[in-house]
Scaffold this active site. Structure first.
Site, PDB file in Angstrom:
ATOM      1  CE  LYS A  79      -3.930   2.048   2.536  1.00  0.00           C
ATOM      2  NZ  LYS A  79      -4.845   1.874   3.685  1.00  0.00           N
ATOM      3  CB  SER A 154      -7.995   3.825   2.735  1.00  0.00           C
ATOM      4  OG  SER A 154      -7.194   3.232   3.751  1.00  0.00           O
ATOM      5  CB  SER A 178      -8.470   0.996   5.800  1.00  0.00           C
ATOM      6  OG  SER A 178      -9.131   2.204   6.048  1.00  0.00           O
TER       7      SER A 178
END
Length: 492
Positions: A79, A154, A178
């Site tokens: 990420k 996210s 997330s």
């Protein structure tokens, strides 16, 4: 079949037994990403040169016996809010669009020491603020199950990359769900560890008291193995906790006989989609059939979790994001008159609407005259939520719940109504407020063919219980395969 359709542990075994070389695995991941990225856009950046250079180094270490772990040679996606030395790290924000860190996040470093190979950085909601991966400054990510729908957020890019079999596993971060919510939307498995288990050093902060890095993978075994690799005590992180054991794979036994599982009635009321409820209750029945003891109970305080979370997270975000001002690094406006004008224009141009909204909210609740009314009250509510979970875990080994109130919404539906997007976190944010571990595992499909995620919540430092229950359920669960994962790839 593509090598990326294998789990990380399956691919690691093939590499260890010399059936597949590390370079072949890396090249296949790059081929899969190149073919699927135009549709999915799971990555902000791909790093083929870096990956191939690392592949040669890792292969040599495997051949001479230095690297013997189960993840050696396996490609991974990271990420884009985790710093990677020499590789661009943007947080999917214009304000960091050309930022190259001088150091690597400890969790990523641990993974590289285990022999995993970074092939790219995944798309995300800007600064992890969002639940759909639509607030990214570099374009939206789409759900591989249906490209008209969001992947969640996210960590939507990390989950979409695994679902589409661009990689076998990835790393995400979880501030209010997330990892678990996009895992639910994308039909993959993701775990948020107990706060302090994985170092936050090098993770670009959103809400420092809530953020935690965790793995996203194709199954529970992979999640346990990856968590084992990234978890460690880190003196560079003041919130890091030294644990007695990091042997998470030992929990992978198909046995839930006598395990006490609580089902919070508060989570199954108004607002929960009927298809989601049916899938969760069917999964609960599967665990009951395997010998688990199920009982409904009142968790309470659920209605206060969302306001408490958004006050605390926004307050911490407003403080953490004050450092992005155009002075030392990141984006700087090209047209300004003086220092204060440069600050104002840089932040106005560099941050997106959702980030600005949360900075303003955070600044408001921390301001003189409102601190006691909002921020202090939210902290007290957080303590009460933790007490409610403590009371529940005095009776139960784990709690079973939905990961999200519905399956993945269509692109554009959530951004038009931010409050609706915030309410989508109702089943996940309490876990972060209380610092607990939680895992999400696919448990069915709705009438539209979109995945439903089952969430299991454990007490602090009891990841082994949720991993054991999730693994046992997985052994009796139907197989869920994303159609895009089967498309393309090299014949093996």
């Amino acid at each position: 079949m593509s090598l990326m359709n294998l789990t990380a542990l399956e691919l690691g075994k093939k590499i260890k037994s010399r059936e597949v070389s590390v370079m072949e695995a890396v090249e296949e991941a790059l081929v899969q990403s190149a073919s699927k990225e135009p549709s999915v856009h799971a990555f902000v950046s791909l790093t083929p040169e870096y990956a191939k250079k690392r592949a040669a180094q890792v292969q040599k270490s495997i051949d001479d016996g230095t690297l013997t772990g189960p993840l050696a040679g396996v490609p991974v996606a990271i990420k884009d809010n985790m710093c990677t030395n020499g590789l661009k790290t943007t947080c999917s924000s214009k304000i960091l669009e050309n930022f190259y860190p001088a150091y690597t996040a400890q969790a990523v470093l641990n993974l590289e020491r285990a022999g995993a190979i970074i092939i790219g950085k995944t798309n995300m909601d800007e600064f992890a603020m969002g639940s759909t991966t639509e607030t990214s400054a570099f374009g939206v990510t789409k759900n591989p199950w249906n490209l008209d729908h969001v992947p969640g957020g996210s960590s939507g890019g990390s989950c979409a990359a695994v679902a589409a079999s661009e990689v076998s596993f990835s790393l995400g971060s979880d501030t209010g769900g997330s990892i678990r919510q996009p895992s639910s939307f994308c039909g993959v498995t993701g775990i948020k560890p107990t706060y302090g288990t994985v170092s936050r050093y090098g993770l670009i902060a959103y809400g420092s008291s809530l953020d935690q890095i965790g793995p996203v993978a194709k199954d529970v075994s992979d999640c346990a193995a990856v968590l084992e690799a990234i978890a460690s005590y880190d003196p560079k992180d003041s919130t890091s906790v030294r644990r007695d054991s990091y042997d998470f794979t030992a929990a992978l036994t198909d046995d839930v006989k006598g395990m006490r599982i609580g089902i919070p009635k508060d989570y199954f009321g108004e607002g929960l989609d009927a298809d989601v409820r049916d899938c969760i209750l069917q999964a609960a029945q599967t665990l009951k059939d395997k010998g688990a003891i199920l009982e409904e109970f009142d968790l309470s305080l659920v209605q206060y979790a969302i306001p408490a979370y958004y006050v605390i997270a926004s307050a911490e975000a407003s403080s953490n994001l004050a450092r992005f001002d155009g002075v030392k690094y990141g984006y700087r406006t090209s047209d300004y008159t003086d220092l204060h004008n440069m600050y104002k224009k840089t932040r106005s141009e560099g941050f997106g609407p959702e980030v600005k909204r949360r900075i303003m909210l955070g600044s408001f609740v921390l301001s003189s005259g409102y601190y006691d009314a909002y921020y202090l009250k939210a902290l007290r509510t957080k303590a009460l939520i933790k007490q409610a979970f403590d009371k529940a875990f005095a009776r139960f080994d784990l709690i079973l719940a939905p990961a999200a109130p519905s399956t993945a919404p269509k692109l554009g539906d959530s951004l038009s109504d931010p409050l609706k997007m915030y309410l989508g976190d109702i089943y996940t944010i309490s876990v972060n407020l209380a610092g607990l571990p939680g895992i999400c595992i696919p448990c069915g499909l709705d009438k539209k063919g979109l995945p439903v995620g089952l969430q299991m919540i454990g007490n602090c430092f009891e990841e082994h219980k949720i991993l054991q229950a999730a693994y046992a359920y997985e052994q009796s669960r139907p197989l869920f395969t994303c159609p895009m994962a089967e498309e393309g790839g090299l014949a093996q």
